[in-house]
Scaffold this active site. Structure first.
Site, mmCIF file in Angstrom:
data_model
loop_
_atom_site.group_PDB
_atom_site.id
_atom_site.type_symbol
_atom_site.label_atom_id
_atom_site.label_comp_id
_atom_site.label_asym_id
_atom_site.label_seq_id
_atom_site.Cartn_x
_atom_site.Cartn_y
_atom_site.Cartn_z
ATOM 1 N N TYR A 1 0.811 -1.211 0.000
ATOM 2 C CA TYR A 1 0.000 0.000 0.000
ATOM 3 C C TYR A 1 0.846 1.264 0.000
ATOM 4 O O TYR A 1 0.395 2.310 -0.453
ATOM 5 C CB TYR A 1 -0.917 0.028 1.230
ATOM 6 N N LYS B 1 3.943 -15.324 2.778
ATOM 7 C CA LYS B 1 4.193 -16.081 1.545
ATOM 8 C C LYS B 1 5.708 -16.325 1.485
ATOM 9 O O LYS B 1 6.404 -15.919 0.549
ATOM 10 C CB LYS B 1 3.677 -15.276 0.331
ATOM 11 N N ASP C 1 -1.993 -18.486 0.715
ATOM 12 C CA ASP C 1 -2.943 -19.221 -0.130
ATOM 13 C C ASP C 1 -3.630 -20.318 0.690
ATOM 14 O O ASP C 1 -4.847 -20.521 0.611
ATOM 15 C CB ASP C 1 -2.274 -19.778 -1.396
ATOM 16 N N ASP D 1 -5.985 -7.292 4.103
ATOM 17 C CA ASP D 1 -7.129 -6.696 3.406
ATOM 18 C C ASP D 1 -7.990 -7.806 2.804
ATOM 19 O O ASP D 1 -9.212 -7.844 2.986
ATOM 20 C CB ASP D 1 -6.620 -5.752 2.310
ATOM 21 N N ASP E 1 -11.829 -9.562 4.382
ATOM 22 C CA ASP E 1 -13.104 -9.629 3.642
ATOM 23 C C ASP E 1 -13.625 -11.061 3.617
ATOM 24 O O ASP E 1 -14.821 -11.309 3.777
ATOM 25 C CB ASP E 1 -12.927 -9.150 2.190
HETATM 26 C C1 IPM Z 1 -10.285 -1.656 3.765
HETATM 27 C C2 IPM Z 1 -10.569 -1.096 2.411
HETATM 28 C C3 IPM Z 1 -9.458 -0.130 2.017
HETATM 29 C C4 IPM Z 1 -8.155 -0.922 2.020
HETATM 30 C C5 IPM Z 1 -9.679 0.576 0.673
HETATM 31 C C6 IPM Z 1 -10.977 1.344 0.653
HETATM 32 C C7 IPM Z 1 -8.530 1.473 0.301
HETATM 33 O O1 IPM Z 1 -10.707 -2.129 1.489
HETATM 34 O O2 IPM Z 1 -10.194 -0.861 4.744
HETATM 35 O O3 IPM Z 1 -10.167 -2.879 3.891
HETATM 36 O O4 IPM Z 1 -7.811 -1.558 1.020
HETATM 37 O O5 IPM Z 1 -7.467 -0.897 3.045
HETATM 38 MG MG MG Z 2 -10.647 -4.073 2.317
#
Ligand code: IPM
Ligand code: MG
Length: 366
Positions: A146, A195, A227, A251, A255
């Site tokens: 990032y 990784k 993975d 990240d 999710d």
């Molecule tokens: C998160 C989001 C952010 C990230 C985006 C919106 C830049 O996906 O907070 O997980 O990738 O960190």
């Molecule tokens: Mg995210």
């Protein structure tokens, strides 16, 4: 107690879900005699519209003055929003990355917990869910891909782009220490995800995490390739307690973990630095497709406000009151659309509600 909270309502569903979290905080203030003062801060698309920048120096100063910041979500639909015609460093997301960096918020805590009441919303098979699961994803937030050097350039008539994944040992050590400290208060197991079979940065990650582990003899440390971790999260999520990982892997895995809990609308998060300051936000995005419809789930934001009370203000009983109220609302069968039972599952005793109603129902139970 007198608490100064910076509030970034942001874009999309952000203002709707933040309004519910503030409603809940005010209810807590009333019941436990605290004063919550709110300072509105612009960030993301709404800041671009007002100032031309996704994050201004003034906004950073406001955030630094606050004890903590509550954030909704930022960003719009990349296909239709004019914000995405701007260069990458002027888009809404640049505001979020900018504030994380400016406030040195290197430790991102993302708890993923399966509420027993939401088993019916979980896409996994009952035998995999078992007694449910409860994990804490510790995502490094100010390094890695990032923030590494990146460039898009022409090479021999072809466009080429690169991003770099780099960490120094201090950046790895501080997030590892934070993760081990948190694991000591949980079931004393850390899974460090990397990784290391391919990446140098991961080999350094593994080495530093092992050095830190020496100071925590009670903790069981295991290393897992990313993975495999993605697979294990759906195959056997119960095996995880604290997952420690770098920015990009965190990240993606957070999710995935959120979906395993039924919905990203339930996943709160805290971004912390070395002080008691924290930025608290739901892990989900701005969901422009449902913005303004009054159907977004405010629970992740309300849980983030509870995390704020716990971490920044040391208000454990107040945080417990919020979490208990959410539990009661779920017990009573109230659901926003994202946590309704999966198609074909039993919906007896279940009532669908909108964003505001959910906030009110939680307040009523505090
Ligand atoms: C998160 C989001 C952010 C990230 C985006 C919106 C830049 O996906 O907070 O997980 O990738 O960190
Ligand atoms: Mg995210």
């Amino acid at each position: 107690m007198n608490c100064n909270i910076g509030v970034i309502r942001g874009d999309g569903i952000g203002p709707e879900i933040v309004a519910e979290a503030i409603k809940v905080l005010d209810k807590i203030g009333e019941k436990y005699s605290h004063t919550f003062n709110y300072d509105e801060i612009l960030m993301g698309g709404c800041s671009i519209d007002a100032t031309g920048e996704p994050l201004t120096e003034g906004a950073i100063e406001q955030a630094k003055k606050a004890d903590a910041v509550l954030l909704g979500s930022i960003g719009g639909d990349p296909k239709t929003s004019p914000w995405y015609k701007l260069p990458a460093d002027k888009r809404p997301e640049a505001g979020l990355l900018g504030i994380r960096k400016a406030l040195n918020l290197f430790a991102n805590l993302r708890p993923a917990y399966l509420y027993p009441q939401l088993k019916e919303a979980c896409p996994l098979r009952d035998d995999i869910i078992g007694d449910g699961f409860d994990m804490m994803i510790m995502r490094e937030l100010t390094g890695g891909l990032y923030f590494g050097k990146r460039e898009t350039k022409e090479v021999n008539g072809k466009t080429e782009a690169y991003d770099t994944l780099s960490y120094n040992e201090d950046e790895i050590r501080r997030i590892a220490i934070r993760s081990f400290d948190i694991a000591m208060k949980r079931s004393k197991k850390v899974t460090s995800v990397d990784k290391a079979n391919v990446l140098d940065s991961s080999r350094l990650w593994r080495k530093v995490v092992e050095e830190v582990a020496v100071d925590y003899p009670e903790i069981t440390l295991e290393h897992m390739l990313v993975d495999n971790a993605a697979m294990q999260l759906v195959k056997d999520p119960k095996q995880f307690d604290v997952i420690l990982t770098e920015n990009m892997f965190g990240d993606i895995l957070s999710d995935e973990a959120s979906m395993v809990t039924g919905s990203i609308g339930m996943l709160s998060s805290a971004s912390l630095n070395e002080t008691k300051f924290g930025l608290y936000e739901p892990s989900g995005g701005s969901a422009p497709d449902i913005a303004g419809k009054g159907i977004a789930n405010p629970i992740a934001t309300i849980l983030s406000a509870a995390m704020m009370l716990r971490f920044t203000f040391d208000m454990d009983k107040e945080a417990d009151a919020i979490e208990n109220a959410i539990n009661k609302v779920l017990d009573d069968g109230y659901r926003t659309i994202d946590i309704m039972p999966a198609p074909g599952k039993d919906t007896t005793g279940i009532t669908r509600v909108g964003t505001k109603e959910m906030g009110d129902l939680i307040c009523d139970r505090i």
